[in-house]
Design an enzyme around this catalytic site. Structure first.
Site, PDB file in Angstrom:
ATOM      1  CG  PHE A 147     -22.296  22.859   0.208  1.00 39.27           C
ATOM      2  CD1 PHE A 147     -22.531  21.541   0.577  1.00 39.27           C
ATOM      3  CD2 PHE A 147     -23.395  23.686  -0.012  1.00 39.27           C
ATOM      4  CE1 PHE A 147     -23.835  21.068   0.753  1.00 39.27           C
ATOM      5  CE2 PHE A 147     -24.692  23.223   0.152  1.00 39.27           C
ATOM      6  CZ  PHE A 147     -24.916  21.911   0.542  1.00 39.27           C
ATOM      7  CG  ASP A 232     -22.271  28.936  -5.466  1.00 45.12           C
ATOM      8  OD1 ASP A 232     -23.006  29.835  -4.991  1.00 45.12           O
ATOM      9  OD2 ASP A 232     -22.473  27.719  -5.276  1.00 45.12           O
ATOM     10  CE  LYS A 261     -26.817  29.420   1.287  1.00 43.21           C
ATOM     11  NZ  LYS A 261     -27.573  28.282   1.821  1.00 43.21           N
TER      12      LYS A 261
HETATM   13  C1  LIG Z   1     -22.272  28.338  -2.027  1.00 46.97           C
HETATM   14  C2  LIG Z   1     -23.584  27.607  -2.060  1.00 46.97           C
HETATM   15  N1  LIG Z   1     -24.090  27.225  -3.238  1.00 46.97           N
HETATM   16  C3  LIG Z   1     -25.274  26.580  -3.308  1.00 46.97           C
HETATM   17  C4  LIG Z   1     -26.008  26.280  -2.180  1.00 46.97           C
HETATM   18  C5  LIG Z   1     -27.307  25.552  -2.298  1.00 46.97           C
HETATM   19  O1  LIG Z   1     -28.393  26.378  -2.007  1.00 46.97           O
HETATM   20  P1  LIG Z   1     -29.823  25.752  -1.681  1.00 46.97           P
HETATM   21  O2  LIG Z   1     -29.738  25.094  -0.338  1.00 46.97           O
HETATM   22  O3  LIG Z   1     -30.760  26.930  -1.704  1.00 46.97           O
HETATM   23  O4  LIG Z   1     -30.128  24.769  -2.772  1.00 46.97           O
HETATM   24  C6  LIG Z   1     -25.508  26.666  -0.932  1.00 46.97           C
HETATM   25  C7  LIG Z   1     -26.243  26.352   0.319  1.00 46.97           C
HETATM   26  O5  LIG Z   1     -25.721  26.331   1.399  1.00 46.97           O
HETATM   27  C8  LIG Z   1     -24.256  27.345  -0.867  1.00 46.97           C
HETATM   28  O6  LIG Z   1     -23.730  27.721   0.302  1.00 46.97           O
END
Ligand SMILES: Cc1ncc(COP(=O)(O)O)c(C=O)c1O
Length: 406
Positions: A147, A232, A261
């Site tokens: 994700f 990530d 976040k």
């Molecule tokens: C590992 C990871 N990358 C990217 C994102 C995307 O972040 P955003 O919702 O701020 O676009 C998330 C969101 O849950 C995430 O958990």
């Protein structure tokens, strides 16, 4: 704090959303009106312990005083310049974030998905300009069950049909391999590979912690193949797992780290791509940008977040309370809990499907004053603010035990 004038009940507010809000979420039926620390309060004044913490955007709790003070002070001075001009907050934010993460340079953005998109663009450009991949041939290897956000390019390499279906045509250039499988990863990397993009722990997939040695293996494979390791850490990073970054559990330094976040302190969206100079240095004026990225309010809050993490206190709390979380979950194994995965103050808990779906368990916990979020099937995710106390944590797990036993 003066209470705002309430004209509608929680129930009325939920009903009012129906015709005017896009239905891309299915929230629990709780309408939060205020919050402090690990606690939120609904419109009627009922209190709940927040065991989700905004998917780790609230690692420091709701309205942490140091973060609120930094935001207030900045609101009174300067909020937005755009990157057409310099602002007096950005240099310190970038310096301290780079130092905290052991990297050289910072590309400030806003949301997590934007950081991922930016990481992909940077990796592709690096592949063409530094590695010498022929034009438009760059590939990026990603993991099954990932994700990384919701943009069209990011869902192009999702393996979740709900997230993808109906949104094509998709962006090419991605190869998907099983997560936690170094042999499959090695087989997928070739001379066109710009980067391997993975989550050090897969959050949305249910807090999937890879085997010991996997992250070090990814580092070694990418180094040998001459491609980038892009981690990530948008959900796993900034204290959640008991370290500043989850890759630190294996003493790994990726080429690029994606953050988001918690970087915004639960106040404003702040994300960043941090990386080596050789990589982020490929960007030149006009090639990438964002109106809001690096704005002075974001930089002030982001700097205050980095300052909290520089103390090491939150990483330590996550590690210590993580041991408590693990102990409590161990005691529930076979008593409604089928399996769980945890690292630091973060757990994915598979509940016996005979007891209920993740959603049903979440609703029952809500009625006990505990807010959690389900993920696939009968899995619930626990990720309280790192400021939660041991007593609060044990009380939340006691509520889970009660719900599972009922
Ligand atoms: C590992 C990871 N990358 C990217 C994102 C995307 O972040 P955003 O919702 O701020 O676009 C998330 C969101 O849950 C995430 O958990």
């Amino acid at each position: 704090m003066t209470a705002p004038v309430r004209t509608r009940t929680s129930e009325e507010l939920i009903r009012a959303e129906e015709p005017v809000l896009a239905h891309n979420y299915h929230p629990l039926p709780v309408v939060v009106a205020r919050a402090e620390g690990a606690w939120v309060e609904d419109v009627e004044g009922r209190r709940y312990l927040d065991m989700l913490a905004g998917y780790s955007a609230l690692n420091f709790g709701h309205r942490h005083p140091a973060l609120i003070d930094a935001a207030h002070a900045q609101l009174d001075r300067l909020t937005l310049t755009s990157r057409a001009f310099h602002n007096d907050r950005l240099a310190e934010f970038a310096e301290r974030l780079a130092r905290l993460t052991g990297q050289d340079m910072v590309l400030p953005m806003n949301t997590g998905a934007e950081a991922v998109e930016s990481g992909i663009k940077v990796a592709r450009k690096w592949a063409y300009e530094v590695k010498g991949v022929p034009a438009d041939r760059a590939t990026i290897v990603v993991a099954d069950g990932n994700f990384h956000g919701r943009t069209t390019t990011v869902v192009s390499f999702s393996t979740d049909e709900t997230a993808r279906s109906g949104f094509g045509p998709f962006t090419p250039g991605f190869r998907i391999v099983p997560y936690n499988d170094l042999a499959a990863l090695e087989a997928a990397i070739d001379e066109t590979t710009a980067a391997v993009l993975i989550e050090p722990i897969q959050g949305e997939a249910g807090v999937i912690v890879p085997d010991d040695g996997y992250l070090a293996g990814v580092r070694e494979l990418t180094r040998r193949a001459g491609c980038l390791f892009v981690a990530d850490e948008i959900q796993s990073g900034l204290g959640r797992t008991g370290r500043t970054l989850a890759v630190e559990h294996e003493n790994v330094v990726p080429d690029v780290v994606l953050l988001g976040k918690a970087l915004g302190g639960g106040i404003v969206p702040v994300s960043a791509v941090v990386g080596r100079r050789e990589v982020l240095g490929v960007l030149r004026p006009g090639e990438h940008g964002s109106t809001f990225g690096g704005n002075p309010l974001a930089a002030a809050v982001g700097t205050a977040v980095v300052e909290l993490l520089e103390t090491g206190e939150f990483q330590l709390r996550a590690a210590e309370l993580g041991a408590v979380l693990r102990e409590e979950l161990d005691a529930l194994l076979g008593r409604g809990v089928v399996a769980f995965r945890a690292r630091g103050l973060w757990a994915g808990v598979d509940v016996d499907p005979a007891i209920g779906t993740g959603r049903e368990i979440s609703e029952r916990l809500m009625r006990e004053g505990i807010l959690v979020k389900d993920t696939h099937g009968s899995t619930i995710r626990l990720a309280p603010p790192l400021t939660v106390t041991e007593a609060e944590l044990r009380a939340a797990l006691a509520s889970l035990a009660k719900v599972l036993a009922a």
